[in-house]
Design an enzyme around this catalytic site. Structure first.
Site, mmCIF file in Angstrom:
data_model
loop_
_atom_site.group_PDB
_atom_site.id
_atom_site.type_symbol
_atom_site.label_atom_id
_atom_site.label_comp_id
_atom_site.label_asym_id
_atom_site.label_seq_id
_atom_site.Cartn_x
_atom_site.Cartn_y
_atom_site.Cartn_z
ATOM 1 N N HIS A 38 0.832 -1.205 0.000
ATOM 2 C CA HIS A 38 0.000 0.000 0.000
ATOM 3 C C HIS A 38 0.864 1.252 0.000
ATOM 4 O O HIS A 38 2.041 1.201 0.327
ATOM 5 C CB HIS A 38 -0.924 0.018 1.220
ATOM 6 C CG HIS A 38 -0.170 0.071 2.509
ATOM 7 N ND1 HIS A 38 0.285 -1.058 3.155
ATOM 8 C CD2 HIS A 38 0.239 1.125 3.267
ATOM 9 C CE1 HIS A 38 0.928 -0.701 4.257
ATOM 10 N NE2 HIS A 38 0.919 0.621 4.344
ATOM 11 N N HIS A 123 5.546 6.114 -2.313
ATOM 12 C CA HIS A 123 6.347 4.880 -2.365
ATOM 13 C C HIS A 123 5.583 3.735 -1.708
ATOM 14 O O HIS A 123 4.735 3.955 -0.864
ATOM 15 C CB HIS A 123 7.694 5.074 -1.669
ATOM 16 C CG HIS A 123 7.580 5.114 -0.179
ATOM 17 N ND1 HIS A 123 7.159 6.234 0.502
ATOM 18 C CD2 HIS A 123 7.799 4.162 0.763
ATOM 19 C CE1 HIS A 123 7.136 5.971 1.797
ATOM 20 N NE2 HIS A 123 7.504 4.720 1.995
#
Length: 180
Positions: A38, A123
């Protein structure tokens, strides 16, 4: 309860590409389960039940349209000579859209006293490194142009994180769906 606001990686082709990368990168590190991948838009930490309700209501006021990101590029925190986290980045446009969405989350949660401890950097963590493994610049340079595919961003989730000895267990508390 320990919570955060996230965007999940749901595209199975992307998950498989990441899993292959994790299997092929020969370093002594703990790969993140591909079903837990995630983007953390904002870490909230420990919150009460009362605050949970207010957070859920605030998140539901966020309006955003579905968009796509290209997951590509490998990076390290803090640096390749002393890695603690290995991550996958995004294309420029996708990254800008994620930053904009993180800003919307920040803006609706700020009145509740929830402010991010650091600026959002798009990221996905794919490895956590617990012990010192030395410089991995060479291994990363060989992989830095890897393209993991396209992920559609269609929802934001408030997630609960339970820390266990075998790693965190995430569960969904609230979901905000993109407007059509």
């Amino acid at each position: 309860m320990r919570t955060f606001v996230a965007i999940e990686i749901s595209n199975n082709d992307v998950k498989n590409a990441i899993k292959n990368f994790q299997n092929n990168l020969k370093i002594d590190a703990n790969p993140i389960d591909v079903n837990q991948l995630h983007f953390t838009l904002q870490f909230l930490g420990e919150i009460s039940e009362d605050l949970l309700e207010k957070i859920s209501e605030s998140l539901q006021t966020i309006k955003f349209s579905e968009f796509s990101i290209n997951l590509k590029g490998i990076g390290v925190f803090p640096k390749p000579k002393f890695p603690r986290i290995i991550w996958i980045g995004t294309d420029e446009k996708g990254g800008e859209n994620l930053i904009e969405l993180a800003k919307k989350v920040e803006n609706v949660l700020k009145p509740l006293g929830l402010v991010p401890d650091k600026p959002f950097k798009p990221h996905i963590t794919i490895f956590r490194i617990k012990k010192k493994i030395g410089d991995i610049t060479k291994e990363l340079n060989e992989q830095k142009l890897v393209d993991f595919g396209i992920q559609k961003i269609f929802s934001v989730k408030l997630k609960k994180s339970e820390l266990t000895s075998s790693g965190p267990i995430y569960s969904d508390l609230e979901e905000v769906i993109a407007v059509k």
